[in-house]
Design an enzyme around this catalytic site. Structure first.
Site, PDB file in Angstrom:
ATOM      1  N   ASP A 159       1.203   6.883  -3.751  1.00 32.67           N
ATOM      2  CA  ASP A 159       0.482   7.688  -2.632  1.00 32.67           C
ATOM      3  C   ASP A 159       0.382   9.183  -3.090  1.00 32.67           C
ATOM      4  O   ASP A 159       1.243   9.714  -3.376  1.00 32.67           O
ATOM      5  CB  ASP A 159       1.057   7.446  -1.312  1.00 32.67           C
TER       6      ASP A 159
ATOM      7  N   ASP B 144       3.808   0.276  -1.219  1.00 31.52           N
ATOM      8  CA  ASP B 144       3.161   1.881  -1.258  1.00 31.52           C
ATOM      9  C   ASP B 144       4.314   2.645  -1.519  1.00 31.52           C
ATOM     10  O   ASP B 144       5.288   2.660  -0.785  1.00 31.52           O
ATOM     11  CB  ASP B 144       2.441   1.998   0.140  1.00 31.52           C
TER      12      ASP B 144
ATOM     13  N   GLU C 236      -2.735   6.829  -6.507  1.00 29.71           N
ATOM     14  CA  GLU C 236      -4.050   7.276  -5.880  1.00 29.71           C
ATOM     15  C   GLU C 236      -4.038   8.905  -6.322  1.00 29.71           C
ATOM     16  O   GLU C 236      -3.308   9.667  -6.070  1.00 29.71           O
ATOM     17  CB  GLU C 236      -3.584   7.252  -4.463  1.00 29.71           C
TER      18      GLU C 236
ATOM     19  N   HIS D 257      -7.659   1.287   3.515  1.00 36.50           N
ATOM     20  CA  HIS D 257      -7.349   1.613   4.762  1.00 36.50           C
ATOM     21  C   HIS D 257      -7.795   3.054   5.122  1.00 36.50           C
ATOM     22  O   HIS D 257      -7.562   3.549   6.171  1.00 36.50           O
ATOM     23  CB  HIS D 257      -5.841   1.401   4.947  1.00 36.50           C
ATOM     24  N   ASP D 258      -8.317   3.973   4.118  1.00 38.50           N
ATOM     25  CA  ASP D 258      -8.689   5.188   4.300  1.00 38.50           C
ATOM     26  C   ASP D 258     -10.228   5.121   4.165  1.00 38.50           C
ATOM     27  O   ASP D 258     -10.859   6.449   4.602  1.00 38.50           O
ATOM     28  CB  ASP D 258      -8.391   6.061   3.291  1.00 38.50           C
TER      29      ASP D 258
HETATM   30  O1  TEU Z   1      -4.353   9.158   1.359  1.00 34.97           O
HETATM   31  C1  TEU Z   1      -4.288  10.390   0.474  1.00 34.97           C
HETATM   32  C2  TEU Z   1      -5.617  11.042   0.707  1.00 34.97           C
HETATM   33  O2  TEU Z   1      -5.950  11.090   1.903  1.00 34.97           O
HETATM   34  C3  TEU Z   1      -6.372  11.507  -0.420  1.00 34.97           C
HETATM   35  O3  TEU Z   1      -5.370  12.043  -1.504  1.00 34.97           O
HETATM   36  C4  TEU Z   1      -7.080  10.356  -1.023  1.00 34.97           C
HETATM   37  O4  TEU Z   1      -7.793  10.869  -2.264  1.00 34.97           O
HETATM   38  C5  TEU Z   1      -8.588  10.300  -0.459  1.00 34.97           C
HETATM   39  O5  TEU Z   1      -9.119  11.466  -0.092  1.00 34.97           O
HETATM   40  C6  TEU Z   1      -8.432   9.393   0.607  1.00 34.97           C
HETATM   41  O6  TEU Z   1      -9.554   9.591   1.256  1.00 34.97           O
HETATM   42  C7  TEU Z   1      -2.985   8.796   1.262  1.00 34.97           C
HETATM   43  C8  TEU Z   1      -3.077   7.288   2.075  1.00 34.97           C
HETATM   44  O7  TEU Z   1      -3.849   6.475   1.529  1.00 34.97           O
HETATM   45  C9  TEU Z   1      -3.279   7.939   3.542  1.00 34.97           C
HETATM   46  O8  TEU Z   1      -3.544   6.534   4.407  1.00 34.97           O
HETATM   47  C10 TEU Z   1      -2.449   8.945   4.147  1.00 34.97           C
HETATM   48  O9  TEU Z   1      -2.928   9.389   5.303  1.00 34.97           O
HETATM   49  C11 TEU Z   1      -2.112  10.095   3.217  1.00 34.97           C
HETATM   50  O10 TEU Z   1      -2.022   9.577   1.989  1.00 34.97           O
HETATM   51  C12 TEU Z   1      -0.814  10.628   3.521  1.00 34.97           C
HETATM   52  O11 TEU Z   1       0.251   9.817   2.921  1.00 34.97           O
END
Ligand code: TEU
Length: 552
Positions: free
Chosen positions: A202, A101, A253, A317-318
């Protein structure tokens, strides 16, 4: 559409390891890299090719590793650099690859760079972050962040605000600084030269900010944080100076992108990234909506096919567990988990398996906010309760999409803590671990896990699942439950039939298909008869089938 050129990462199946919830080797309640090493045989036997490892770098852990304080060292709860190097060697010895990541939109507020930047307006690293004038009670603009009501945090010492797209503890890096960018590229080469096989980038869509930081009409629609002018010049520079020099997989992402915008990231003529995660489903489709899902798949296929590569996932994980959010985690949990797997592995794009998905792990409902860990949820809870809303009502509204749904520990067996840890887990194990666990699935030839193994093996033997053109059978294009489509590569055609419903469904395929099936490749019910395609087909709830059909 032209057939895209063949390359290893397009044929890969990726397994995401949220290591802190994967396996705890030392009883401290956190998963760790040594624990992951001990489970590599399990991952290899699933049949996947690439492991995506969530951040392991030094971090105060305000956002579970997405707030990095040292890019060049491993956080102690994960292990040591030696453990990491042992992991990488072990992954490669098993013929698998490892991508890391890459979190470069922001750092931790404890990163020495930020400590220096914050120390004085004249500090050489002041412009490695984004600082703006304002008054203590008047912020530079009205933007909100992902995790806070405002993107601005006041610094008393230098009497300026700093910018954070996420939590206060995650100040954004200023990508307008060439010095900062080149330090990031140096760090990327440090890890690539160790032999890692790529990056998941990320929040890559956020690197460039809107020119002039103007107020917005609707601060709640935070899409203004993404896809701004200048972004692709940064990614192209990153590709020119780093990425193109290695045989790697890069997946961005990319929040708030349409296929047209997405193509800017992954177009093979763009020399930026290989593939991307878009969020038209996981961020914008709260519950299962087959017609909307079909429409999204159509647009992304037309937008990217033959020009750039897409990814297929429904949880990570999100995002909460797919069988709970987009399937049926009740009486049809096993069939539903298998249907979703067939769908993700037969639609165009690289499939990602999030740890535990392969045994049908489900979402969770903890009874109090104190049992949750996710900073995004806890901050939003405090914000809403702070407005005078009923705490229990706020908790219930946040539980379904809490990121913690997917962060409960991997369920290995029915012993204490699901076999995840001999200590107190950092977050509670889902209470259903006695019924849903790896040991149980490995002992059952019809389990979800065994099904994933068959499905992944099928993909290895059917390149049409990777490079085949996608076409829906129009008779069911507007059906709310049935999803019927083909993947065709030369004279190799697969017909996929999905009944995403708790009820039986019936369909009669066009005669050309009824007379051309040559093999039933996989079904999530005990079906073996290839003639099962003839006449009116009765599909059980959440039944899914893959047929091999002759191309007339
Ligand atoms: O997530 C990024 C984020 O929240 C959004 O850009 C993404 O498009 C989507 O909305 C997720 O629902 C990344 C990581 O995956 C997350 O775990 C971190 O908390 C975040 O960045 C900050 O680094």
């Amino acid at each position: 559409m032209t057939e895209m050129n063949k390359v290893w990462w397009k044929e890969a199946v990726v397994y995401q390891v949220y290591w802190r919830s994967f396996y705890d080797s030392n009883g401290d309640g956190y998963g760790d890299l040594e624990g992951l090493i001990q489970k590599l045989d399990y991952i290899q036997e699933l049949g996947v090719d690439v492991i995506w490892l969530n951040p392991i770098y030094e971090s105060p852990d305000a956002d579970n590793g997405y707030d990095i304080s040292d890019y060049f060292n491993i956080m102690p709860k994960a292990g040591t650099m030696q453990t990491f190097e042992k992991l990488l060697t072990s992954v490669h010895e098993r013929g698998m690859k490892l991508i890391m990541d890459l979190v470069v939109n922001h750092t931790s507020d404890k990163h020495p760079w930020f400590v220096e930047s914050k120390s004085s307006k004249k500090n050489p690293k002041r412009d490695w972050y984004i600082w703006k004038d304002g008054k203590e009670d008047q912020k530079p603009n009205n933007w909100r962040s992902y995790f806070e009501p405002s993107v601005w945090e006041w610094d008393e010492n230098t009497e300026q605000y700093y910018f954070h797209s996420f939590a206060v503890e995650q100040p954004d890096l200023n990508w307008e600084s060439p010095e900062l960018r080149h330090e990031i590229y140096r760090m990327m080469r440090f890890w690539l030269d160790k032999g890692i096989d790529g990056f998941r980038l990320d929040a890559i869509a956020l690197l460039a900010k809107p020119e002039g930081f103007p107020n917005v009409d609707n601060p709640e629609d935070i899409s203004y944080l993404t896809n701004n002018a200048g972004l692709h010049s940064y990614i192209r520079e990153m590709n020119e100076l780093v990425l193109r020099h290695y045989d790697i997989l890069t997946v961005g992402e990319a929040a708030f992108v349409t296929p047209e915008e997405g193509l800017k990231y992954v177009g093979e003529d763009r020399h930026e990234l290989n593939t991307l995660f878009h969020f038209e489903v996981c961020d914008e489709m709260p519950n299962w909506d087959m017609l909307r899902f079909k429409e999204i798949q159509r647009r992304w296929y037309v937008g990217l096919w033959g020009k750039g590569s897409n990814s297929q996932f429904l949880n990570n994980h999100d995002h909460t567990r797919q069988v709970t959010r987009y399937g049926n985690d009740g009486p049809y949990r096993e069939q539903s988990a298998k249907l979703l797997a067939i769908m993700l592995h037969t639609l165009p794009g690289i499939p990602y398996i999030y740890q535990g998905e392969e045994i049908g792990m489900t979402g969770v409902r903890f009874p109090s906010i104190e049992l949750y860990d996710d900073i995004a949820m806890k901050n939003r809870y405090a914000e809403e309760v702070g407005k005078g809303k009923d705490p229990q009502g706020v908790l219930q509204s946040l539980q379904p999409l809490s990121r913690d749904n997917s962060r409960t520990p991997m369920q290995w067996n029915d012993s204490m803590n699901g076999g995840f840890s001999t200590g107190k887990p950092w977050i509670n194990v889902n209470p259903n671990y006695k019924e849903i666990n790896v040991t149980r699935d490995l002992s059952d030839s019809n389990s979800i896990h065994r099904f994933y193994q068959k499905l992944i093996k099928l993909r290895k033997n059917n390149t049409a699942m990777v490079y085949g053109q996608f076409e829906e059978l129009q008779e069911w294009a507007e059906d709310q439950h049935l999803y019927v489509y083909t993947r065709t590569l030369g004279d190799n055609r697969l017909l996929i039939i999905l009944n995403h419903s708790d009820d039986r469904s019936f369909l009669q395929l066009p005669s050309e298909y009824q007379s051309s099936v040559s093999e039933l490749l996989l079904s999530n019910y005990a079906l073996t008869d290839i003639n099962s395609i003839k006449g009116t087909i009765e599909l059980n709830p959440h039944e899914a089938r893959i047929y091999k059909v002759a191309v007339k």
